[in-house]
Design a protein around this motif. Structure first.
Motif, PDB file in Angstrom:
ATOM      1  N   ALA A 193      61.245  28.164  30.188  1.00  0.00           N
ATOM      2  CA  ALA A 193      60.002  28.836  30.546  1.00  0.00           C
ATOM      3  C   ALA A 193      60.130  30.342  30.521  1.00  0.00           C
ATOM      4  O   ALA A 193      59.132  31.043  30.493  1.00  0.00           O
ATOM      5  CB  ALA A 193      59.554  28.386  31.927  1.00  0.00           C
ATOM      6  N   ALA A 194      61.335  30.876  30.526  1.00  0.00           N
ATOM      7  CA  ALA A 194      61.476  32.324  30.646  1.00  0.00           C
ATOM      8  C   ALA A 194      61.609  33.009  29.295  1.00  0.00           C
ATOM      9  O   ALA A 194      61.917  34.169  29.220  1.00  0.00           O
ATOM     10  CB  ALA A 194      62.684  32.648  31.512  1.00  0.00           C
ATOM     11  N   THR A 195      61.391  32.271  28.225  1.00  0.00           N
ATOM     12  CA  THR A 195      61.582  32.904  26.928  1.00  0.00           C
ATOM     13  C   THR A 195      60.346  32.795  26.051  1.00  0.00           C
ATOM     14  O   THR A 195      59.493  31.959  26.261  1.00  0.00           O
ATOM     15  CB  THR A 195      62.746  32.250  26.159  1.00  0.00           C
ATOM     16  OG1 THR A 195      62.387  30.909  25.865  1.00  0.00           O
ATOM     17  CG2 THR A 195      64.018  32.285  26.957  1.00  0.00           C
ATOM     18  N   PHE A 196      60.263  33.667  25.088  1.00  0.00           N
ATOM     19  CA  PHE A 196      59.307  33.511  24.008  1.00  0.00           C
ATOM     20  C   PHE A 196      60.128  33.575  22.745  1.00  0.00           C
ATOM     21  O   PHE A 196      61.219  34.109  22.727  1.00  0.00           O
ATOM     22  CB  PHE A 196      58.232  34.587  24.032  1.00  0.00           C
ATOM     23  CG  PHE A 196      58.733  35.960  23.672  1.00  0.00           C
ATOM     24  CD1 PHE A 196      58.590  36.435  22.387  1.00  0.00           C
ATOM     25  CD2 PHE A 196      59.364  36.749  24.619  1.00  0.00           C
ATOM     26  CE1 PHE A 196      59.049  37.692  22.053  1.00  0.00           C
ATOM     27  CE2 PHE A 196      59.826  38.007  24.280  1.00  0.00           C
ATOM     28  CZ  PHE A 196      59.671  38.476  22.999  1.00  0.00           C
ATOM     29  N   PRO A 251      48.155  25.531  39.542  1.00  0.00           N
ATOM     30  CA  PRO A 251      49.613  25.485  39.340  1.00  0.00           C
ATOM     31  C   PRO A 251      49.932  26.103  37.985  1.00  0.00           C
ATOM     32  O   PRO A 251      49.258  25.787  37.005  1.00  0.00           O
ATOM     33  CB  PRO A 251      49.930  23.990  39.346  1.00  0.00           C
ATOM     34  CG  PRO A 251      48.727  23.318  39.882  1.00  0.00           C
ATOM     35  CD  PRO A 251      47.554  24.234  39.668  1.00  0.00           C
ATOM     36  N   THR A 252      50.902  26.970  37.936  1.00  0.00           N
ATOM     37  CA  THR A 252      51.169  27.692  36.694  1.00  0.00           C
ATOM     38  C   THR A 252      52.393  27.147  35.972  1.00  0.00           C
ATOM     39  O   THR A 252      53.205  27.897  35.465  1.00  0.00           O
ATOM     40  CB  THR A 252      51.352  29.191  36.965  1.00  0.00           C
ATOM     41  OG1 THR A 252      52.304  29.337  38.017  1.00  0.00           O
ATOM     42  CG2 THR A 252      50.049  29.845  37.332  1.00  0.00           C
ATOM     43  N   ALA A 253      52.527  25.839  35.918  1.00  0.00           N
ATOM     44  CA  ALA A 253      53.655  25.255  35.185  1.00  0.00           C
ATOM     45  C   ALA A 253      53.447  25.432  33.696  1.00  0.00           C
ATOM     46  O   ALA A 253      52.329  25.303  33.215  1.00  0.00           O
ATOM     47  CB  ALA A 253      53.763  23.773  35.511  1.00  0.00           C
ATOM     48  N   LEU A 297      52.095  34.959  30.691  1.00  0.00           N
ATOM     49  CA  LEU A 297      52.121  34.788  32.153  1.00  0.00           C
ATOM     50  C   LEU A 297      52.074  33.313  32.533  1.00  0.00           C
ATOM     51  O   LEU A 297      52.639  32.906  33.544  1.00  0.00           O
ATOM     52  CB  LEU A 297      50.963  35.557  32.788  1.00  0.00           C
ATOM     53  CG  LEU A 297      51.093  37.082  32.694  1.00  0.00           C
ATOM     54  CD1 LEU A 297      49.794  37.753  33.102  1.00  0.00           C
ATOM     55  CD2 LEU A 297      52.256  37.588  33.562  1.00  0.00           C
ATOM     56  N   LYS A 298      51.405  32.526  31.721  1.00  0.00           N
ATOM     57  CA  LYS A 298      51.386  31.083  31.990  1.00  0.00           C
ATOM     58  C   LYS A 298      52.776  30.482  31.766  1.00  0.00           C
ATOM     59  O   LYS A 298      53.226  29.640  32.524  1.00  0.00           O
ATOM     60  CB  LYS A 298      50.362  30.389  31.094  1.00  0.00           C
ATOM     61  CG  LYS A 298      50.413  28.866  31.186  1.00  0.00           C
ATOM     62  CD  LYS A 298      49.302  28.215  30.415  1.00  0.00           C
ATOM     63  CE  LYS A 298      49.518  26.711  30.309  1.00  0.00           C
ATOM     64  NZ  LYS A 298      49.958  26.078  31.543  1.00  0.00           N
ATOM     65  N   ASP A 299      53.430  30.925  30.692  1.00  0.00           N
ATOM     66  CA  ASP A 299      54.745  30.363  30.372  1.00  0.00           C
ATOM     67  C   ASP A 299      55.852  30.899  31.271  1.00  0.00           C
ATOM     68  O   ASP A 299      56.967  30.376  31.262  1.00  0.00           O
ATOM     69  CB  ASP A 299      55.095  30.677  28.917  1.00  0.00           C
ATOM     70  CG  ASP A 299      54.351  29.776  27.960  1.00  0.00           C
ATOM     71  OD1 ASP A 299      53.685  28.833  28.444  1.00  0.00           O
ATOM     72  OD2 ASP A 299      54.424  30.004  26.744  1.00  0.00           O
ATOM     73  N   ASN A 300      55.558  31.955  31.974  1.00  0.00           N
ATOM     74  CA  ASN A 300      56.559  32.567  32.854  1.00  0.00           C
ATOM     75  C   ASN A 300      55.959  32.743  34.243  1.00  0.00           C
ATOM     76  O   ASN A 300      55.699  33.871  34.687  1.00  0.00           O
ATOM     77  CB  ASN A 300      57.006  33.920  32.284  1.00  0.00           C
ATOM     78  CG  ASN A 300      57.654  33.764  30.916  1.00  0.00           C
ATOM     79  OD1 ASN A 300      58.847  33.504  30.811  1.00  0.00           O
ATOM     80  ND2 ASN A 300      56.861  33.897  29.864  1.00  0.00           N
ATOM     81  N   PRO A 301      55.735  31.634  34.948  1.00  0.00           N
ATOM     82  CA  PRO A 301      55.022  31.695  36.227  1.00  0.00           C
ATOM     83  C   PRO A 301      55.714  32.579  37.255  1.00  0.00           C
ATOM     84  O   PRO A 301      55.038  33.182  38.100  1.00  0.00           O
ATOM     85  CB  PRO A 301      54.961  30.234  36.683  1.00  0.00           C
ATOM     86  CG  PRO A 301      55.901  29.483  35.813  1.00  0.00           C
ATOM     87  CD  PRO A 301      56.062  30.253  34.552  1.00  0.00           C
ATOM     88  N   ASP A 302      57.030  32.684  37.152  1.00  0.00           N
ATOM     89  CA  ASP A 302      57.729  33.576  38.096  1.00  0.00           C
ATOM     90  C   ASP A 302      57.317  35.022  37.861  1.00  0.00           C
ATOM     91  O   ASP A 302      57.159  35.812  38.805  1.00  0.00           O
ATOM     92  CB  ASP A 302      59.248  33.417  37.947  1.00  0.00           C
ATOM     93  CG  ASP A 302      59.724  33.720  36.528  1.00  0.00           C
ATOM     94  OD1 ASP A 302      58.999  33.386  35.555  1.00  0.00           O
ATOM     95  OD2 ASP A 302      60.812  34.316  36.382  1.00  0.00           O
ATOM     96  N   GLN A 303      57.109  35.378  36.586  1.00  0.00           N
ATOM     97  CA  GLN A 303      56.707  36.746  36.263  1.00  0.00           C
ATOM     98  C   GLN A 303      55.257  37.006  36.665  1.00  0.00           C
ATOM     99  O   GLN A 303      54.906  38.101  37.105  1.00  0.00           O
ATOM    100  CB  GLN A 303      56.903  37.021  34.775  1.00  0.00           C
ATOM    101  CG  GLN A 303      58.355  36.951  34.324  1.00  0.00           C
ATOM    102  CD  GLN A 303      59.243  37.933  35.078  1.00  0.00           C
ATOM    103  OE1 GLN A 303      58.998  39.135  35.090  1.00  0.00           O
ATOM    104  NE2 GLN A 303      60.264  37.413  35.753  1.00  0.00           N
ATOM    105  N   ARG A 304      54.421  35.967  36.532  1.00  0.00           N
ATOM    106  CA  ARG A 304      53.032  36.119  36.983  1.00  0.00           C
ATOM    107  C   ARG A 304      53.004  36.342  38.496  1.00  0.00           C
ATOM    108  O   ARG A 304      52.313  37.233  38.999  1.00  0.00           O
ATOM    109  CB  ARG A 304      52.219  34.872  36.610  1.00  0.00           C
ATOM    110  CG  ARG A 304      50.771  35.017  37.042  1.00  0.00           C
ATOM    111  CD  ARG A 304      49.912  33.808  36.751  1.00  0.00           C
ATOM    112  NE  ARG A 304      48.600  34.020  37.342  1.00  0.00           N
ATOM    113  CZ  ARG A 304      47.475  34.173  36.666  1.00  0.00           C
ATOM    114  NH1 ARG A 304      47.475  34.108  35.369  1.00  0.00           N
ATOM    115  NH2 ARG A 304      46.335  34.398  37.297  1.00  0.00           N
ATOM    116  N   GLU A 305      53.783  35.538  39.197  1.00  0.00           N
ATOM    117  CA  GLU A 305      53.812  35.647  40.664  1.00  0.00           C
ATOM    118  C   GLU A 305      54.322  37.031  41.084  1.00  0.00           C
ATOM    119  O   GLU A 305      53.793  37.672  41.987  1.00  0.00           O
ATOM    120  CB  GLU A 305      54.733  34.556  41.205  1.00  0.00           C
ATOM    121  CG  GLU A 305      54.510  34.240  42.658  1.00  0.00           C
ATOM    122  CD  GLU A 305      55.353  33.043  43.082  1.00  0.00           C
ATOM    123  OE1 GLU A 305      55.904  33.095  44.169  1.00  0.00           O
ATOM    124  OE2 GLU A 305      55.464  32.087  42.285  1.00  0.00           O
TER     125      GLU A 305
END
Ligand code: HEM
Length: 211
Positions: A176-179, A167-169, A19-27
């Motif tokens: 940022a959208a991948t693992f 801030p979740t950068a 969720l930290k690496d994908n802040p859009d998904q956390r939001e």
């Protein structure tokens, strides 16, 4: 007998890192927790795959990919590989809290040994993330997890975290959208494959570190 201890807590830690690496998904998830709860929890287990592989002994001959495996042979079931199978998952390296369908093998592939605690684990993860993502707690990873080297489980040794709005950068911005990655390496401080990091630096992206 001990079961469901490491797996569930590792899934929680990896979930916070994802969720930290994908802040859009956390939001997206935090914005409507109940709408995405079921799919997000499955996606955390798919992406983190807390059990990387299990060994099994064949009770009968079996054909896989055109190759015959014989009764009595031992095989390794790589759940982590299956969960990134591009013939099954569209964009398998993308963490998508709304992924549906999501036929991951994080709890096994069905059959008599399918995880006995899968339903409990889902309940635990849902309850935990409901609380962790709430405004009053807002727990977030403040840096990458350090992994215990293992080819068996995707175990987290430690994860720096913060509480409250932050801030979740992502730590490293390139994608940022991948693992990515397949498992821990030889060192004791290993960047998380779930988080897709290239650094063992436990520092965060400016978030307060609480633990
Ligand atoms: C995210 C959390 C969890 C994950 C990823 C997980 C994963 C797995 C996997 C991959 C297997 C092997 C399945 C197979 O070979 O087909 C398994 C088996 C098992 N799990 Fe879990 N597990 C989790 C949580 C739990 C919990 C909470 C419990 C119990 C409280 C539990 C109890 C068991 C037991 C007893 C087995 C052995 C079943 C058998 O061989 O008949 N697991 N789990």
């Amino acid at each position: 007998m001990v079961a469901g201890v490491e797996t569930t807590r590792n899934a929680i830690s990896h979930g916070l890192a994802l969720l930290k690496d994908n802040p859009d998904q956390r939001e997206r998830w935090a914005g409507d927790f109940e709408k995405y709860a079921d799919t997000a929890v499955e996606e955390i287990v798919r992406c983190s795959t807390p059990i990387i592989q299990f060994k099994r002994t064949l009770r009968q001959d079996h054909v896989v990919g055109g190759r015959t495996l014989r009764k009595g042979e031992m095989v390794a079931l790589y759940y982590a590989s299956a969960n990134r199978d591009e013939s099954v998952f569209a964009d398998p390296d993308v963490f998508d809290v709304a992924r549906d369908p999501n036929p991951h093998l994080g709890y096994g592939g069905g059959g008599p040994h399918y995880c006995l605690g899968a339903h409990l684990a889902r309940q635990e993860l849902t309850a935990l993330f409901r609380l962790l993502l709430s405004d009053s707690v807002a727990m977030h990873a403040a840096g990458p997890p350090l992994l215990v080297p293992s080819s068996f489980d995707n175990r987290v040794r430690s994860l720096p975290f913060g509480l409250g709005r932050c801030p979740t950068a992502p730590d490293t911005a390139p994608d940022a959208a991948t693992f990515a990655g397949s498992g821990p390496g030889p060192d004791t401080q290993v960047p998380s494959p779930a988080a897709g990091r290239g650094s063992t630096d436990a520092g965060g992206a400016g978030c307060p570190v609480s633990g």
